[in-house]
Design an enzyme around this catalytic site. Structure first.
Site, PDB file in Angstrom:
ATOM      1  N   ASP A   1     106.736  82.591 -23.417  1.00  0.00           N
ATOM      2  CA  ASP A   1     107.355  83.691 -22.744  1.00  0.00           C
ATOM      3  C   ASP A   1     106.431  84.245 -21.874  1.00  0.00           C
ATOM      4  OD1 ASP A   1     109.196  86.493 -23.944  1.00  0.00           O
ATOM      5  OD2 ASP A   1     107.591  86.971 -22.760  1.00  0.00           O
TER       6      ASP A   1
ATOM      7  N   GLU B   1     113.574  85.735 -20.546  1.00  0.00           N
ATOM      8  CA  GLU B   1     112.386  84.969 -19.712  1.00  0.00           C
ATOM      9  C   GLU B   1     111.615  84.334 -20.754  1.00  0.00           C
ATOM     10  OE1 GLU B   1     111.476  87.664 -22.041  1.00  0.00           O
ATOM     11  OE2 GLU B   1     109.487  87.625 -20.795  1.00  0.00           O
TER      12      GLU B   1
HETATM   13  P1  GH3 Z   1     105.320  90.546 -22.142  1.00  0.00           P
HETATM   14  O1  GH3 Z   1     104.322  90.129 -21.281  1.00  0.00           O
HETATM   15  O2  GH3 Z   1     105.183  91.278 -23.468  1.00  0.00           O
HETATM   16  O3  GH3 Z   1     106.692  89.702 -22.546  1.00  0.00           O
HETATM   17  O4  GH3 Z   1     106.371  91.612 -21.310  1.00  0.00           O
HETATM   18  P2  GH3 Z   1     107.704  91.461 -20.565  1.00  0.00           P
HETATM   19  O5  GH3 Z   1     107.793  92.672 -19.320  1.00  0.00           O
HETATM   20  O6  GH3 Z   1     107.697  89.940 -20.107  1.00  0.00           O
HETATM   21  O7  GH3 Z   1     108.795  91.650 -21.661  1.00  0.00           O
HETATM   22  P3  GH3 Z   1     110.041  92.368 -21.913  1.00  0.00           P
HETATM   23  O8  GH3 Z   1     110.738  91.706 -22.935  1.00  0.00           O
HETATM   24  O9  GH3 Z   1     109.790  93.774 -21.943  1.00  0.00           O
HETATM   25  O10 GH3 Z   1     110.781  92.072 -20.476  1.00  0.00           O
HETATM   26  C1  GH3 Z   1     111.579  90.914 -20.295  1.00  0.00           C
HETATM   27  C2  GH3 Z   1     112.029  91.156 -18.886  1.00  0.00           C
HETATM   28  O11 GH3 Z   1     112.603  89.894 -18.384  1.00  0.00           O
HETATM   29  C3  GH3 Z   1     113.166  92.175 -18.880  1.00  0.00           C
HETATM   30  C4  GH3 Z   1     114.418  91.632 -18.151  1.00  0.00           C
HETATM   31  O12 GH3 Z   1     114.793  92.337 -17.155  1.00  0.00           O
HETATM   32  C5  GH3 Z   1     113.673  90.252 -17.504  1.00  0.00           C
HETATM   33  N1  GH3 Z   1     114.550  89.260 -17.677  1.00  0.00           N
HETATM   34  C6  GH3 Z   1     115.455  88.781 -18.584  1.00  0.00           C
HETATM   35  N2  GH3 Z   1     116.366  87.824 -18.140  1.00  0.00           N
HETATM   36  C7  GH3 Z   1     116.232  87.963 -16.753  1.00  0.00           C
HETATM   37  C8  GH3 Z   1     116.764  87.007 -15.579  1.00  0.00           C
HETATM   38  O13 GH3 Z   1     117.762  86.177 -15.990  1.00  0.00           O
HETATM   39  N3  GH3 Z   1     116.436  87.233 -14.226  1.00  0.00           N
HETATM   40  C9  GH3 Z   1     115.455  88.285 -14.337  1.00  0.00           C
HETATM   41  N4  GH3 Z   1     114.927  88.203 -12.848  1.00  0.00           N
HETATM   42  N5  GH3 Z   1     114.963  88.849 -15.238  1.00  0.00           N
HETATM   43  C10 GH3 Z   1     115.315  88.827 -16.285  1.00  0.00           C
HETATM   44 MG    MG Z   2     107.871  88.505 -21.223  1.00  0.00          MG
HETATM   45 MG    MG Z   3     110.340  88.434 -23.621  1.00  0.00          MG
END
Ligand code: GH3
Ligand code: MG
Ligand code: MG
Length: 456
Positions: free
Chosen positions: A313, A357
């Protein structure tokens, strides 16, 4: 120009279309013949010498010429020679009429290309019958030519490739579409062998079918349509539907129809691929990973080999998006995916984007220790990409937290437990400060507890 009788019968209408050129130096002969021909419903032209006959024939293209032999100036033989020498008139049938009925004269007449030779004095009924016969032959000939012409146009312009193949596999004819599909110039394929185009096994199969038919033409049946790979002149392969139909024309022949399905194949492949690949990162998607894992799980259950799952992650990724924008986030995910997939090297390894992610890797036949080492090198690789993460509280660069779980699956085990164990290890890595690898060891208390919980 005279038009003859006026009945409305189809026969007469058709005959009236025929034009006859009558050539004779005696005006009374001309008059009698002309009258007869007009009565038969033919259009008539007359000439009283050979020179005039040649001129007239070139201009009006009669369907038949009745030609006297003995004439002052140019005689009938010379007239015929000139008619046959000129492209416009050479195909017009000529009937000689002459009082000279010696064998030599008759033979000369036929040698010059005449279709018939009538002795004088003329018996009009006979002249009419001979004219009728020649006109009918001409009509039949023209019909055949038209049919051939029509077929030729179809064959030359059809989108399907067409080949005529002999029983020994020799290609006798190809149409332009076939040449084009396979990259050859006109006539270039004629004379080559189907084994030059097809894979040896497929060619052999066709040859056996040809041989069976050649030995027993009455049992002939269409070979039907099958998909074949054909060698293009430039060495590439084209995917074609090939339909083969036998035909007996003095020898057994086979008509092959080629239908290019490369583009169907491509879109089929593209669809299949699209169903398996994550559009953003172009690595495997969750669905593909799950079915891959299912197969490897079954295989590991039979072999007793260990199976390792790695869950990654991206750290503080929400913050990354918030700082640099969602588009930059997308590019970052692509770079991370690329780095991860470079570590799935064996055919039984797979890297996938599992969602957002979060990424996963499966290493079949891989012990806990080896999996942990692999995970560590992935972590290091991503850190060394030095993708700037300006606001991250834990690093200046993009980093990942990784959980690893390894199992030797047994009948009672559940795939889910492998996921839970890897996820749990990943959260331990997050809590431990991120940018690190944690593992749930096989046989550990944690693993046994997870197994126990997940089973129910
Ligand atoms: P942690 O270190 O605890 O994992 O914090 P984090 O911010 O990575 O975790 P969180 O799950 O809160 O946030 C995941 C983020 O990933 C939020 C979302 O907007 C972003 N994300 C998910 N899929 C995509 C994508 O396809 N493109 C982009 N640019 N961002 C994405
Ligand atoms: Mg994350
Ligand atoms: Mg995550």
């Amino acid at each position: 120009m005279d038009l003859g009788g006026s009945t409305g019968s189809t026969e007469l209408n058709r005959r009236r279309d025929a034009a006859i050129l009558i050539v004779d130096d005696a005006p009374e002969h001309l008059a009698v013949l002309r009258k007869q021909m007009v009565e038969q419903g033919y259009q008539t032209f007359v000439a009283n010498c050979g020179e005039r006959a040649v001129q007239l024939a070139r201009r009006v293209h009669p369907d038949l010429i009745l030609l006297d032999i003995v004439m002052p100036g140019m005689d009938g033989f010379e007239t015929c020679r000139q008619l046959k020498a000129h492209p416009v008139t050479q195909r017009i049938p000529v009937i000689f009429m002459s009082a000279r009925t010696d064998t030599d004269d008759v033979v000369t007449g036929f040698d010059l290309g005449a279709v018939d030779y009538i002795g004088k004095p003329l018996r009009m009924a006979e002249v009419c019958a001979r004219v009728r016969t020649q006109l009918q032959i001409r009509v039949n000939h023209e019909t055949q030519q038209e049919q051939a012409e029509r077929l030729r146009t179809i064959v030359d312009n059809m989108a399907e490739g067409l080949l005529i193949i002999e029983a020994n596999g020799r290609i006798q004819f190809t149409n332009p579409a076939c040449d084009q599909h396979l990259g050859y110039g006109a006539e270039e394929l004629a004379g080559s062998h189907i084994a030059d185009l097809l894979n040896p096994l497929v060619a052999q199969e066709y040859l056996e079918y040809f041989a069976r038919y050649a030995a027993n033409p009455e049992t002939a049946h269409s070979h039907g349509t099958r998909e074949v790979i054909i060698r293009h002149k430039h060495g590439t392969s084209v995917c074609m539907d090939l339909t083969l139909t036998p035909m007996f024309l003095r020898q057994p022949l086979f008509i092959g129809l080629l239908h290019d399905i490369t583009h169907h194949k491509l879109s089929e492949d593209a669809l299949q691929r699209a169903a398996m690949v994550d559009p953003l990162t172009q690595i495997a998607n969750r669905r593909h990973f799950d079915s891959f894992l299912e197969k490897e799980w079954q295989r590991a259950m039979r072999s007793g080999a260990p199976l390792s799952l790695v869950v990654l992650d991206v750290d503080h990724f929400k913050l990354f998006n918030d700082t640099l924008g969602h588009a930059a986030g997308d590019v970052c995910l692509q770079q991370v995916a690329q780095a991860i997939s470079e570590h799935a090297l064996r055919v039984t390894d797979i890297a996938a984007r599992y969602g957002g992610e979060e990424f996963v890797l499966l290493f079949a036949e891989t012990e806990a220790e080896a999996a942990r080492n692999l995970a560590e090198s992935i972590r290091e690789h991503i850190e060394q990409l030095q993708l700037p993460h300006p606001k991250s509280p834990t690093s200046s660069w993009i980093t990942v937290s990784i959980g690893v779980a390894t199992m030797q699956p047994h009948q009672l085990d559940n795939i889910e437990s492998l996921f839970v164990a890897a996820d749990r290890a990943m959260y331990v890595a997050k809590e431990g400060g991120r940018n690190q690898v944690c593992a749930t060891r096989p046989g550990s208390h944690a693993m046994e507890a997870i197994k126990a919980v997940v089973q129910y």
